[in-house]
Design a protein around this motif. Structure first.
Motif, PDB file in Angstrom:
ATOM      1  N   TRP A   1       0.820  -1.210   0.000  1.00 35.81           N
ATOM      2  CA  TRP A   1       0.000   0.000   0.000  1.00 35.81           C
ATOM      3  C   TRP A   1       0.850   1.256   0.000  1.00 35.81           C
ATOM      4  CZ3 TRP A   1      -4.827  -0.454  -1.333  1.00 35.81           C
ATOM      5  CH2 TRP A   1      -5.503  -1.649  -1.080  1.00 35.81           C
ATOM      6  N   LEU A   2       2.039   1.177   0.604  1.00 26.95           N
ATOM      7  CA  LEU A   2       2.921   2.348   0.627  1.00 26.95           C
ATOM      8  C   LEU A   2       3.277   2.777  -0.789  1.00 26.95           C
ATOM      9  CD1 LEU A   2       5.423   1.450   3.522  1.00 26.95           C
ATOM     10  CD2 LEU A   2       3.159   2.517   3.664  1.00 26.95           C
ATOM     11  N   LEU A   3       3.538   1.793  -1.658  1.00 21.33           N
ATOM     12  CA  LEU A   3       3.940   2.112  -3.025  1.00 21.33           C
ATOM     13  C   LEU A   3       2.735   2.520  -3.868  1.00 21.33           C
ATOM     14  CD1 LEU A   3       6.382   2.194  -4.910  1.00 21.33           C
ATOM     15  CD2 LEU A   3       5.870  -0.166  -5.554  1.00 21.33           C
ATOM     16  N   ARG A   4       1.679   1.724  -3.809  1.00 20.82           N
ATOM     17  CA  ARG A   4       0.506   2.014  -4.639  1.00 20.82           C
ATOM     18  C   ARG A   4      -0.097   3.380  -4.305  1.00 20.82           C
ATOM     19  NH1 ARG A   4      -2.207  -3.555  -2.682  1.00 20.82           N
ATOM     20  NH2 ARG A   4      -0.892  -5.067  -3.788  1.00 20.82           N
ATOM     21  N   ALA A   5      -0.401   3.567  -3.039  1.00 18.82           N
ATOM     22  CA  ALA A   5      -1.061   4.807  -2.634  1.00 18.82           C
ATOM     23  C   ALA A   5      -0.113   5.997  -2.699  1.00 18.82           C
ATOM     24  CB  ALA A   5      -1.618   4.659  -1.220  1.00 18.82           C
ATOM     25  N   GLY A   6       1.183   5.739  -2.468  1.00 21.50           N
ATOM     26  CA  GLY A   6       2.153   6.835  -2.543  1.00 21.50           C
ATOM     27  C   GLY A   6       2.245   7.426  -3.937  1.00 21.50           C
ATOM     28  N   ILE A   7       2.268   6.567  -4.946  1.00 23.54           N
ATOM     29  CA  ILE A   7       2.315   7.047  -6.333  1.00 23.54           C
ATOM     30  C   ILE A   7       1.040   7.817  -6.670  1.00 23.54           C
ATOM     31  CG2 ILE A   7       2.318   6.302  -8.740  1.00 23.54           C
ATOM     32  CD1 ILE A   7       4.116   3.954  -7.866  1.00 23.54           C
ATOM     33  N   ALA A   8      -0.116   7.274  -6.263  1.00 22.00           N
ATOM     34  CA  ALA A   8      -1.389   7.960  -6.539  1.00 22.00           C
ATOM     35  C   ALA A   8      -1.451   9.308  -5.840  1.00 22.00           C
ATOM     36  CB  ALA A   8      -2.554   7.077  -6.098  1.00 22.00           C
ATOM     37  N   LEU A   9      -0.968   9.377  -4.593  1.00 21.38           N
ATOM     38  CA  LEU A   9      -0.991  10.632  -3.846  1.00 21.38           C
ATOM     39  C   LEU A   9      -0.135  11.691  -4.523  1.00 21.38           C
ATOM     40  CD1 LEU A   9      -1.709  12.335  -1.362  1.00 21.38           C
ATOM     41  CD2 LEU A   9       0.200  11.223  -0.158  1.00 21.38           C
ATOM     42  N   ALA A  10       1.053  11.311  -4.976  1.00 21.06           N
ATOM     43  CA  ALA A  10       1.939  12.273  -5.638  1.00 21.06           C
ATOM     44  C   ALA A  10       1.297  12.823  -6.907  1.00 21.06           C
ATOM     45  CB  ALA A  10       3.273  11.602  -5.961  1.00 21.06           C
ATOM     46  N   ALA A  11       0.685  11.951  -7.694  1.00 24.37           N
ATOM     47  CA  ALA A  11       0.053  12.398  -8.945  1.00 24.37           C
ATOM     48  C   ALA A  11      -1.104  13.350  -8.669  1.00 24.37           C
ATOM     49  CB  ALA A  11      -0.431  11.185  -9.736  1.00 24.37           C
ATOM     50  N   CYS A  12      -1.930  13.011  -7.687  1.00 24.41           N
ATOM     51  CA  CYS A  12      -3.086  13.864  -7.378  1.00 24.41           C
ATOM     52  C   CYS A  12      -2.649  15.196  -6.791  1.00 24.41           C
ATOM     53  CB  CYS A  12      -4.022  13.144  -6.407  1.00 24.41           C
ATOM     54  SG  CYS A  12      -4.824  11.684  -7.107  1.00 24.41           S
ATOM     55  N   PHE A  13      -1.574  15.186  -6.008  1.00 27.43           N
ATOM     56  CA  PHE A  13      -1.111  16.432  -5.414  1.00 27.43           C
ATOM     57  C   PHE A  13      -0.590  17.394  -6.482  1.00 27.43           C
ATOM     58  CE2 PHE A  13       1.509  19.398  -3.107  1.00 27.43           C
ATOM     59  CZ  PHE A  13       0.766  19.622  -1.952  1.00 27.43           C
ATOM     60  N   ALA A  14       0.088  16.849  -7.478  1.00 27.10           N
ATOM     61  CA  ALA A  14       0.574  17.708  -8.565  1.00 27.10           C
ATOM     62  C   ALA A  14      -0.580  18.416  -9.265  1.00 27.10           C
ATOM     63  CB  ALA A  14       1.375  16.875  -9.562  1.00 27.10           C
ATOM     64  N   LEU A  15      -1.748  17.750  -9.319  1.00 26.25           N
ATOM     65  CA  LEU A  15      -2.913  18.342  -9.974  1.00 26.25           C
ATOM     66  C   LEU A  15      -3.628  19.372  -9.101  1.00 26.25           C
ATOM     67  CD1 LEU A  15      -4.479  15.133 -11.572  1.00 26.25           C
ATOM     68  CD2 LEU A  15      -3.281  16.980 -12.776  1.00 26.25           C
ATOM     69  N   LEU A  16      -3.446  19.285  -7.790  1.00 29.47           N
ATOM     70  CA  LEU A  16      -4.212  20.124  -6.871  1.00 29.47           C
ATOM     71  C   LEU A  16      -4.064  21.616  -7.164  1.00 29.47           C
ATOM     72  CD1 LEU A  16      -5.958  20.458  -4.327  1.00 29.47           C
ATOM     73  CD2 LEU A  16      -3.863  20.215  -2.956  1.00 29.47           C
ATOM     74  N   PHE A  17      -2.816  22.057  -7.368  1.00 30.13           N
ATOM     75  CA  PHE A  17      -2.559  23.479  -7.623  1.00 30.13           C
ATOM     76  C   PHE A  17      -2.344  23.766  -9.116  1.00 30.13           C
ATOM     77  CE2 PHE A  17      -1.238  22.820  -3.204  1.00 30.13           C
ATOM     78  CZ  PHE A  17      -1.880  23.869  -2.569  1.00 30.13           C
ATOM     79  N   ALA A  18      -2.609  22.775  -9.959  1.00 27.78           N
ATOM     80  CA  ALA A  18      -2.276  22.905 -11.375  1.00 27.78           C
ATOM     81  C   ALA A  18      -3.456  23.323 -12.237  1.00 27.78           C
ATOM     82  CB  ALA A  18      -1.708  21.581 -11.901  1.00 27.78           C
ATOM     83  N   GLY A  19      -4.543  23.739 -11.616  1.00 26.06           N
ATOM     84  CA  GLY A  19      -5.726  24.110 -12.383  1.00 26.06           C
ATOM     85  C   GLY A  19      -5.450  25.225 -13.382  1.00 26.06           C
ATOM     86  N   PRO A  20      -5.919  25.098 -14.618  1.00 25.21           N
ATOM     87  CA  PRO A  20      -5.717  26.157 -15.618  1.00 25.21           C
ATOM     88  C   PRO A  20      -6.630  27.355 -15.339  1.00 25.21           C
ATOM     89  CG  PRO A  20      -7.083  24.405 -16.521  1.00 25.21           C
ATOM     90  CD  PRO A  20      -6.633  23.937 -15.171  1.00 25.21           C
ATOM     91  N   ASP A  21      -6.329  28.471 -15.971  1.00 24.06           N
ATOM     92  CA  ASP A  21      -7.186  29.658 -15.864  1.00 24.06           C
ATOM     93  C   ASP A  21      -8.430  29.413 -16.720  1.00 24.06           C
ATOM     94  OD1 ASP A  21      -5.391  31.248 -14.250  1.00 24.06           O
ATOM     95  OD2 ASP A  21      -4.129  31.395 -16.026  1.00 24.06           O
ATOM     96  N   LEU A  22      -9.513  29.031 -16.080  1.00 16.85           N
ATOM     97  CA  LEU A  22     -10.718  28.625 -16.791  1.00 16.85           C
ATOM     98  C   LEU A  22     -11.728  29.756 -16.937  1.00 16.85           C
ATOM     99  CD1 LEU A  22     -11.115  25.150 -15.065  1.00 16.85           C
ATOM    100  CD2 LEU A  22     -10.250  25.600 -17.357  1.00 16.85           C
ATOM    101  N   GLY A  23     -11.454  30.899 -16.352  1.00 15.98           N
ATOM    102  CA  GLY A  23     -12.350  32.037 -16.484  1.00 15.98           C
ATOM    103  C   GLY A  23     -13.618  31.931 -15.658  1.00 15.98           C
ATOM    104  N   SER A  24     -13.709  30.920 -14.819  1.00 16.84           N
ATOM    105  CA  SER A  24     -14.882  30.729 -13.970  1.00 16.84           C
ATOM    106  C   SER A  24     -14.414  30.328 -12.582  1.00 16.84           C
ATOM    107  CB  SER A  24     -15.801  29.641 -14.541  1.00 16.84           C
ATOM    108  OG  SER A  24     -16.782  29.259 -13.608  1.00 16.84           O
ATOM    109  N   ARG A  25     -14.728  31.150 -11.605  1.00 20.86           N
ATOM    110  CA  ARG A  25     -14.302  30.823 -10.249  1.00 20.86           C
ATOM    111  C   ARG A  25     -14.948  29.532  -9.768  1.00 20.86           C
ATOM    112  NH1 ARG A  25     -15.246  35.097  -5.503  1.00 20.86           N
ATOM    113  NH2 ARG A  25     -17.382  34.297  -5.633  1.00 20.86           N
ATOM    114  N   THR A  26     -16.191  29.294 -10.156  1.00 20.95           N
ATOM    115  CA  THR A  26     -16.892  28.072  -9.744  1.00 20.95           C
ATOM    116  C   THR A  26     -16.179  26.828 -10.253  1.00 20.95           C
ATOM    117  OG1 THR A  26     -19.022  29.224  -9.720  1.00 20.95           O
ATOM    118  CG2 THR A  26     -19.068  26.817  -9.839  1.00 20.95           C
ATOM    119  N   VAL A  27     -15.816  26.828 -11.518  1.00 20.30           N
ATOM    120  CA  VAL A  27     -15.131  25.671 -12.097  1.00 20.30           C
ATOM    121  C   VAL A  27     -13.752  25.489 -11.471  1.00 20.30           C
ATOM    122  CG1 VAL A  27     -14.218  24.661 -14.221  1.00 20.30           C
ATOM    123  CG2 VAL A  27     -16.411  25.874 -14.254  1.00 20.30           C
TER     124      VAL A  27
END
Length: 444
Positions: A83-109
């Protein structure tokens, strides 16, 4: 149920390396996500608090399930390690996306992007953290060896908090704007991945015995764990202190920018907070060996509370006084990490010896659910304090705040956490497991 003697140093270090992942994920969202929402996406403080809290509330429900699943896992590498390896890889990938949102022109989105990504992070983290925290009860049956194991873990945790907490704001400020948050998110994701891989590889030779899961449904197991008096008292203490630390963590960026108004103050506050932990964690372990884990826990809690209380002078005293108060918080923080994490496997292992079946994963799931709840409520409570103080959100930051907001930031960072820590000790008074009883059950 593991070995009774000492563990090889390589296993201690390898296990402790997992704190690189838990420390980075436990620190950076609590430090950066609320300011990202209020001062970059212009989300009102109360709504921002809900967004930060909601995915962690999901974790509270998921963690006991993750514990039960890891208790019942069958794998030649051990029930927890994969679980350390499986979940660790998934956590790293999701964290990179957390602050990576594009400028979508909609605060709601854009807010929905953050909410969904953080929910994915929380799910992956549950399946990393719960097996990880469950491992010490199975690695060794020694009361003292668990303290040594936790000492390595907390030293590495303190170093990671220092590294992540100091570098995340610095990376954001160096790049600037939303791109700064994006680059910071990727950098922290790499750090999480490194910690997960090191923990997986470092525990390959760990002497983990066979796991015999307890009978009955998850609900049955939770009912039995809830009836374990010493565990319940210890958990209540720890959750209240996690709430206190969550408030302080959420307040660092606001205290630095709006109260102290000093460039680089957020990084310096983190150095003051975590630096003492790097130096004094072994000292707290020595205190535990001399006085016992419970008394060491009480002493370190009092030090943390005094430091937090002194930080209430932030609006009137020189900045050096505030930094010194935060350093005192750091001295106490080292102890309040070492002792409860060393006491948890004692409670779980004694239960396993008494009953002949293992509920370590369920114990750990409940424990991490409580910790997650406390750390998640911290930013949420701090957001409520901001709202009550009339804090003004913006898309660019740097907005002049009313005096009421400055006072709210100061009290939310200092007096509120100090009161919570002192209140938590009322439950710790009833905790009874000591070295003699734990060792007696280990050899039973």
């Amino acid at each position: 149920m593991g070995t009774v003697g000492t563990l090889p140093r390589g296993v201690r270090i390898g296990y402790g390396a997992g704190s690189v992942a838990t420390g980075a994920f436990g620190t950076v969202p609590g430090l950066m996500l609320l300011p990202y929402l209020t001062d970059t996406l212009a989300v009102p403080a109360l709504l921002a608090g809900v967004i930060v809290f909601a995915p962690k509330a999901w974790d509270v429900l998921l963690n006991p399930v993750a514990g039960r699943i890891s208790d019942r896992s069958v794998d030649p590498r051990g029930p927890r390690r994969p679980w350390l390896l499986r979940a660790g890889i998934a956590l790293a990938a999701c964290f990179a996306l957390l602050f990576a949102g594009p400028d979508l022109g909609s605060r709601t989105v854009e807010v929905l992007w953050v909410l969904v990504a953080f929910l994915a992070c929380a799910t992956a983290y549950a399946f990393f953290q719960v097996p990880y925290v469950a491992m010490p009860a199975e690695l060794t049956g020694s009361y003292a060896e668990r303290t040594r194991l936790m000492t390595w873990r907390v030293v590495i945790l303190a170093f990671t908090i220092l590294l992540a907490g100091a570098s995340a704001p610095a990376i954001r400020d160096a790049v600037g704007g939303r791109d700064g948050y994006r680059v910071m998110g990727v950098a922290m994701a790499v750090l999480i991945l490194v910690g997960a891989v090191l923990a997986y590889r470092g525990t390959a030779s760990a002497p983990v015995g066979a796991v015999a899961p307890g009978p009955g449904t998850l609900r049955d197991q939770l009912r039995l764990v809830a009836g374990a008096r010493d565990f319940r008292l210890l958990l209540t203490t720890f959750v209240l202190q996690a709430l206190a630390c969550g408030c302080m963590l959420a307040g660092v960026d606001y205290l630095a920018g709006d109260v102290l108004e000093r460039d680089g103050a957020a990084t310096l506050l983190f150095v003051c907070f975590v630096g003492p932990a790097l130096l004094l964690t072994p000292a707290w372990a020595a205190v535990g060996r001399r006085l016992g884990k419970k008394q060491g826990y009480v002493a370190s809690s009092l030090v943390l509370a005094v430091g937090a209380g002194l930080a209430a002078l932030a609006q009137s005293a020189p900045a050096a006084v505030v930094f010194a108060a935060v350093a005192l918080v750091g001295v106490g923080y080292a102890g309040v990490q070492v002792f409860p994490l060393a006491m948890l496997p004692d409670a779980a292992a004694v239960d396993a010896r008494r009953t002949g079946s293992t509920r370590v994963g369920v114990y750990t799931g409940v424990w991490t659910a409580g910790e997650t709840l406390g750390l998640a409520l911290g930013p949420g409570v701090f957001a409520v304090v901001l709202a009550l103080g009339g804090y003004r959100s913006s898309a660019t930051g740097g907005v002049a705040q009313p005096e009421s907001a400055i006072t709210a930031i100061t009290l939310g960072f200092s007096v509120l956490p100090a009161v919570l820590v002192l209140l938590s000790l009322a439950w710790l008074r009833g905790y009874r497991l000591d070295e003699e009883e734990v060792e007696e059950w280990a050899h039973a």
